[in-house]
Every structure is written in C-alpha cells, then in structure tokens.
Write a protein that holds these residues in place. Structure first.
Motif, PDB file in Angstrom:
ATOM      1  N   GLY A  90       0.802  -1.215   0.000  1.00 10.05           N
ATOM      2  CA  GLY A  90       0.000   0.000   0.000  1.00 10.05           C
ATOM      3  C   GLY A  90       0.832   1.261   0.000  1.00 10.05           C
ATOM      4  O   GLY A  90       0.429   2.285  -0.571  1.00 10.05           O
ATOM      5  N   LEU A  91       2.004   1.200   0.622  1.00  7.30           N
ATOM      6  CA  LEU A  91       2.871   2.377   0.654  1.00  7.30           C
ATOM      7  C   LEU A  91       3.356   2.762  -0.737  1.00  7.30           C
ATOM      8  O   LEU A  91       3.619   3.944  -1.012  1.00  7.30           O
ATOM      9  CB  LEU A  91       4.072   2.099   1.568  1.00  7.30           C
ATOM     10  N   TRP A  92       3.470   1.784  -1.626  1.00 10.23           N
ATOM     11  CA  TRP A  92       3.872   2.088  -2.998  1.00 10.23           C
ATOM     12  C   TRP A  92       2.848   3.003  -3.666  1.00 10.23           C
ATOM     13  O   TRP A  92       3.200   3.861  -4.462  1.00 10.23           O
ATOM     14  CB  TRP A  92       4.053   0.798  -3.782  1.00 10.23           C
ATOM     15  N   LEU A  93       1.560   2.846  -3.322  1.00  6.61           N
ATOM     16  CA  LEU A  93       0.538   3.758  -3.829  1.00  6.61           C
ATOM     17  C   LEU A  93       0.764   5.173  -3.299  1.00  6.61           C
ATOM     18  O   LEU A  93       0.605   6.148  -4.041  1.00  6.61           O
ATOM     19  CB  LEU A  93      -0.855   3.253  -3.435  1.00  6.61           C
ATOM     20  N   ASN A  94       1.133   5.296  -2.027  1.00  2.00           N
ATOM     21  CA  ASN A  94       1.415   6.622  -1.464  1.00  2.00           C
ATOM     22  C   ASN A  94       2.600   7.282  -2.163  1.00  2.00           C
ATOM     23  O   ASN A  94       2.588   8.494  -2.409  1.00  2.00           O
ATOM     24  CB  ASN A  94       1.702   6.507   0.032  1.00  2.00           C
ATOM     25  N   VAL A  95       3.613   6.493  -2.490  1.00  4.02           N
ATOM     26  CA  VAL A  95       4.777   7.050  -3.179  1.00  4.02           C
ATOM     27  C   VAL A  95       4.397   7.535  -4.574  1.00  4.02           C
ATOM     28  O   VAL A  95       4.803   8.616  -5.019  1.00  4.02           O
ATOM     29  CB  VAL A  95       5.902   5.993  -3.251  1.00  4.02           C
ATOM     30  N   ARG A  96       3.595   6.745  -5.285  1.00  8.32           N
ATOM     31  CA  ARG A  96       3.165   7.170  -6.620  1.00  8.32           C
ATOM     32  C   ARG A  96       2.302   8.425  -6.561  1.00  8.32           C
ATOM     33  O   ARG A  96       2.420   9.326  -7.405  1.00  8.32           O
ATOM     34  CB  ARG A  96       2.409   6.033  -7.301  1.00  8.32           C
ATOM     35  N   LEU A  97       1.432   8.498  -5.555  1.00  2.43           N
ATOM     36  CA  LEU A  97       0.627   9.703  -5.384  1.00  2.43           C
ATOM     37  C   LEU A  97       1.511  10.912  -5.116  1.00  2.43           C
ATOM     38  O   LEU A  97       1.264  12.009  -5.632  1.00  2.43           O
ATOM     39  CB  LEU A  97      -0.357   9.508  -4.227  1.00  2.43           C
ATOM     40  N   LEU A  98       2.549  10.720  -4.312  1.00  2.00           N
ATOM     41  CA  LEU A  98       3.462  11.826  -4.021  1.00  2.00           C
ATOM     42  C   LEU A  98       4.131  12.325  -5.296  1.00  2.00           C
ATOM     43  O   LEU A  98       4.208  13.539  -5.534  1.00  2.00           O
ATOM     44  CB  LEU A  98       4.516  11.379  -3.009  1.00  2.00           C
ATOM     45  N   LEU A  99       4.605  11.413  -6.128  1.00  2.00           N
ATOM     46  CA  LEU A  99       5.315  11.818  -7.339  1.00  2.00           C
ATOM     47  C   LEU A  99       4.386  12.539  -8.311  1.00  2.00           C
ATOM     48  O   LEU A  99       4.722  13.614  -8.838  1.00  2.00           O
ATOM     49  CB  LEU A  99       5.934  10.593  -8.008  1.00  2.00           C
ATOM     50  N   VAL A 100       3.209  11.970  -8.546  1.00  2.00           N
ATOM     51  CA  VAL A 100       2.284  12.563  -9.517  1.00  2.00           C
ATOM     52  C   VAL A 100       1.697  13.862  -8.979  1.00  2.00           C
ATOM     53  O   VAL A 100       1.704  14.900  -9.663  1.00  2.00           O
ATOM     54  CB  VAL A 100       1.176  11.563  -9.881  1.00  2.00           C
ATOM     55  N   CYS A 101       1.184  13.825  -7.766  1.00  2.00           N
ATOM     56  CA  CYS A 101       0.575  15.027  -7.189  1.00  2.00           C
ATOM     57  C   CYS A 101       1.610  16.115  -6.945  1.00  2.00           C
ATOM     58  O   CYS A 101       1.312  17.304  -7.107  1.00  2.00           O
ATOM     59  CB  CYS A 101      -0.132  14.686  -5.885  1.00  2.00           C
ATOM     60  N   LEU A 168      -9.492  10.589  -7.648  1.00  2.00           N
ATOM     61  CA  LEU A 168     -10.227  11.669  -6.988  1.00  2.00           C
ATOM     62  C   LEU A 168      -9.473  12.166  -5.754  1.00  2.00           C
ATOM     63  O   LEU A 168      -9.426  13.373  -5.494  1.00  2.00           O
ATOM     64  CB  LEU A 168     -11.620  11.176  -6.593  1.00  2.00           C
ATOM     65  N   GLY A 169      -8.899  11.247  -5.002  1.00  2.00           N
ATOM     66  CA  GLY A 169      -8.110  11.672  -3.841  1.00  2.00           C
ATOM     67  C   GLY A 169      -6.887  12.473  -4.243  1.00  2.00           C
ATOM     68  O   GLY A 169      -6.552  13.484  -3.607  1.00  2.00           O
ATOM     69  N   GLY A 170      -6.214  12.055  -5.308  1.00  2.00           N
ATOM     70  CA  GLY A 170      -5.069  12.827  -5.801  1.00  2.00           C
ATOM     71  C   GLY A 170      -5.475  14.204  -6.290  1.00  2.00           C
ATOM     72  O   GLY A 170      -4.748  15.188  -6.116  1.00  2.00           O
ATOM     73  N   THR A 171      -6.662  14.285  -6.901  1.00  2.00           N
ATOM     74  CA  THR A 171      -7.167  15.589  -7.350  1.00  2.00           C
ATOM     75  C   THR A 171      -7.404  16.523  -6.167  1.00  2.00           C
ATOM     76  O   THR A 171      -7.054  17.711  -6.207  1.00  2.00           O
ATOM     77  CB  THR A 171      -8.473  15.403  -8.133  1.00  2.00           C
ATOM     78  N   ALA A 172      -8.007  15.995  -5.103  1.00  2.00           N
ATOM     79  CA  ALA A 172      -8.243  16.819  -3.913  1.00  2.00           C
ATOM     80  C   ALA A 172      -6.925  17.284  -3.294  1.00  2.00           C
ATOM     81  O   ALA A 172      -6.791  18.448  -2.880  1.00  2.00           O
ATOM     82  CB  ALA A 172      -9.068  16.031  -2.895  1.00  2.00           C
ATOM     83  N   LEU A 173      -5.933  16.403  -3.218  1.00  2.00           N
ATOM     84  CA  LEU A 173      -4.626  16.791  -2.692  1.00  2.00           C
ATOM     85  C   LEU A 173      -4.001  17.884  -3.549  1.00  2.00           C
ATOM     86  O   LEU A 173      -3.419  18.853  -3.033  1.00  2.00           O
ATOM     87  CB  LEU A 173      -3.708  15.572  -2.631  1.00  2.00           C
ATOM     88  N   THR A 174      -4.113  17.744  -4.857  1.00  3.37           N
ATOM     89  CA  THR A 174      -3.528  18.733  -5.764  1.00  3.37           C
ATOM     90  C   THR A 174      -4.207  20.088  -5.604  1.00  3.37           C
ATOM     91  O   THR A 174      -3.545  21.135  -5.590  1.00  3.37           O
ATOM     92  CB  THR A 174      -3.642  18.251  -7.214  1.00  3.37           C
ATOM     93  N   LEU A 175      -5.539  20.085  -5.488  1.00  2.30           N
ATOM     94  CA  LEU A 175      -6.257  21.348  -5.345  1.00  2.30           C
ATOM     95  C   LEU A 175      -5.850  22.086  -4.073  1.00  2.30           C
ATOM     96  O   LEU A 175      -5.660  23.302  -4.086  1.00  2.30           O
ATOM     97  CB  LEU A 175      -7.771  21.077  -5.327  1.00  2.30           C
ATOM     98  N   THR A 176      -5.713  21.358  -2.986  1.00  2.00           N
ATOM     99  CA  THR A 176      -5.374  22.003  -1.713  1.00  2.00           C
ATOM    100  C   THR A 176      -3.932  22.475  -1.690  1.00  2.00           C
ATOM    101  O   THR A 176      -3.637  23.636  -1.357  1.00  2.00           O
ATOM    102  CB  THR A 176      -5.635  21.038  -0.546  1.00  2.00           C
ATOM    103  N   TYR A 177      -3.010  21.591  -2.053  1.00  4.41           N
ATOM    104  CA  TYR A 177      -1.597  21.942  -1.925  1.00  4.41           C
ATOM    105  C   TYR A 177      -1.136  22.941  -2.973  1.00  4.41           C
ATOM    106  O   TYR A 177      -0.172  23.667  -2.757  1.00  4.41           O
ATOM    107  CB  TYR A 177      -0.742  20.672  -1.967  1.00  4.41           C
ATOM    108  N   SER A 178      -1.802  22.990  -4.113  1.00  5.16           N
ATOM    109  CA  SER A 178      -1.417  23.991  -5.111  1.00  5.16           C
ATOM    110  C   SER A 178      -1.694  25.398  -4.595  1.00  5.16           C
ATOM    111  O   SER A 178      -0.988  26.348  -4.964  1.00  5.16           O
ATOM    112  CB  SER A 178      -2.173  23.749  -6.418  1.00  5.16           C
ATOM    113  N   ALA A 179      -2.708  25.562  -3.730  1.00  4.82           N
ATOM    114  CA  ALA A 179      -2.975  26.879  -3.150  1.00  4.82           C
ATOM    115  C   ALA A 179      -1.823  27.301  -2.224  1.00  4.82           C
ATOM    116  O   ALA A 179      -1.386  28.460  -2.242  1.00  4.82           O
ATOM    117  CB  ALA A 179      -4.294  26.858  -2.379  1.00  4.82           C
ATOM    118  N   TYR A 180      -1.324  26.369  -1.414  1.00  8.26           N
ATOM    119  CA  TYR A 180      -0.200  26.694  -0.530  1.00  8.26           C
ATOM    120  C   TYR A 180       1.071  26.968  -1.329  1.00  8.26           C
ATOM    121  O   TYR A 180       1.805  27.921  -1.054  1.00  8.26           O
ATOM    122  CB  TYR A 180       0.031  25.545   0.455  1.00  8.26           C
TER     123      TYR A 180
END
Length: 301
Positions: A90-101, A168-180
């Motif tokens: 499951g952590l491999w999914l978190n790593v991929r999300l980190l790279l893409v997002c 969808l979760g990656g999209t939400a992360l991108t929307l929030t962190y792009s503001a910061y």
C-alpha cells in the motif's frame, strides 16, 4: 670578494614566492585544542543526557499499570510480520501519489502565482480568480476537501468522469496543496527587486521573457526550502486518500486491524511513513542551511 650571506637551514621547504611556510602560533594552537575539547565534551554531555532521558521514559512506560495490555495491542511482533508486506504494498501507492501530485502541484501552483502577479488592469479578473482560489482552498480543511471530491463527484454521475478513489483523492490533494505552493511562489516572485525586471526590459526582453529568464529563476531558487517542506507535508497527507476506499498503507493496516482487533499494523504503517519522510526532511534541512550560507556570503541573489 664578498661572499653571499647563507640562509639558515630551517628544515622545511619554502612556500611559493620564496616565503617561509605558515606556522600557527602557540595561542592559535591552544585555542583550537580548547575548541576540540569543548566539542568532545558537548557531544559526551548530549549523549549522556539522551541516554538518561530515554531510560527514564522507558521506565515510566514499562512500569505503567496498563503496559502489558498496551504491549499486546500495539507491539505484537506476529501481527507486525503479517502486516508488513501488505502495508509496504500500500505504501507504494502513497509514493506514486506523491510523485504525480507533487509534479501537478508545482505546475499548478506556479501558474496561479504568476496569475496573481500579472501587472495591469486588464489582468484584474485573472488576479481576482487566482486570489479567490488560494483563499478558498487554503481555508478549506483538507479532510473536508477530500470528502467533497471523493464522495461528491461520483454522486453527480457525470459521463466520462472517473470515480476511481485514487484519482479523486489525488485531485483533492492537488487542489489544496497547489494553493499553498502558489503562495510560496508568489512570495518568491515578489521578493525579486523590481530593478531586476527593469534591467531585463532595458536589454530588450519582453515582460514574458523577463519573467521567464530573470524573475522566476531567482524566485524558485529562493523558495526551495519552503517548497520542500510542502512536499514533506504532501507525502504524509497522501495517507488520507484511504477515506475514499483506496488501499494505501493506512487502508491496508486498517483492513488487518478490522480482522484481528490488534493495532500493531497502524504502528507499522506509521513507522514506514516516518522512514519515508526522514530523508526528505534531512534534505530540506541541508538545502535550507546551504541556501542560508550562500545568502550570507552574497552568492544568492
């Protein structure tokens, strides 16, 4: 006949230019010895105080009335071995999300920051939209944003729109962190002195060329440490996509906990996130110290 005066033999080769080699004075040598002694003493005191503190904490925890039950519930080696392969998967999914997002956040944040700094009244609507975006998503808690996107978008039943919780979760992360990140970039752009842009324009560059070749390189270089801090936070928050059903490290641990009623998998997932975060944190500290040294020496504009 006058004989040449002989130089005394010093037993050491002369330095370039015919000068004697540098020999530190006794006072300097004594000062350096004193500094080394103080450094060794400080390391010894720090190590001793750390050992004493750790021993005191261990004694307090071990002697607590509920320690035996806590050890069985959170520190079971058998459940840890069972959970480790699934949590790692499951952590491999978190790593991929980190790279893409992370890549999407940097690009979107840069575009929003540039939009907020465009001069002239003609760009006022764009500046207002960018400001509204940053104000909205910086004020909206990330967990609520995730729930709205992950649960609300599938409820709309839009044709051609994916309902994958990871997307969808990656999209939400991108929307929030792009503001910061946009605010970090904007601070870097506004920290560049206007004379830099004026000098670029005097050389014949257009506004867009001055922004691309003069302003943005300086702004990004100055804001590298806070950008890395945001990426560290993003790395940890990728675990929140589990609320939508995505099987990441947190969700994998939750599945095992629900089956065994033992919370050791949560501890395994937390330790893996820590192990993943520490290298990024140390890199951030190194880059920050390096940037501060270059700025103190006048090597960073």
């Amino acid at each position: 006949m006058t004989l040449a005066k002989e130089e005394p033999d010093r037993g050491e080769p002369l330095a370039p230019g015919g000068q004697d080699p540098y020999v530190p004075s006794e006072r300097r040598l004594a000062r350096e010895r004193y500094k080394r002694t103080r450094s060794r003493r400080a390391v010894a005191v720090a190590a001793l105080s750390s050992l004493v503190t750790a021993a005191a904490l261990v004694l307090v925890v071990v002697n607590a009335p509920g320690w035996s039950r806590t050890r069985e519930t959170f520190f079971d080696a058998g459940y840890a071995r069972e959970a480790l392969p699934l949590v790692l998967d499951g952590l491999w999914l978190n790593v991929r999300l980190l790279l893409v997002c992370g890549a999407a956040v940097l690009v979107l944040g840069m575009l929003i920051a540039v939009a907020r700094t465009l001069p002239g009244p003609v760009f006022f609507p764009l500046r207002a939209l960018a400001a509204a975006y940053t104000d909205f998503f910086r004020g909206l808690p990330l967990i609520i944003n995730l729930m709205i996107v992950v649960l609300g978008v599938p409820a709309l039943r839009l044709q051609g729109v994916s309902v994958d919780p990871v997307l969808l979760g990656g999209t939400a992360l991108t929307l929030t962190y792009s503001a910061y990140v946009a605010e970090v970039f904007r601070a870097g752009i506004e920290s560049v002195h206007p004379s830099q842009r004026a000098a670029a324009r005097s050389l014949g560059l257009t506004n867009r060329q001055a922004l691309r070749h003069v302003v943005l390189p300086q702004a990004v270089r100055r804001q590298v440490p806070p950008l890395l801090n945001d990426l560290v936070s993003l790395q940890k928050d990728t675990g929140l996509v589990s609320i939508g059903g995505a099987v990441d490290a947190v969700r994998a641990a939750d599945i095992i906990v629900g089956r065994s009623l033992n919370y050791t998998p949560y501890l395994v997932a937390g330790l893996l996130f820590i192990a993943l975060t520490i290298p990024m944190t140390r890199l951030t500290d190194w880059v920050t110290a390096r940037t501060d040294r270059r700025r103190a020496q006048g090597g960073l504009l």
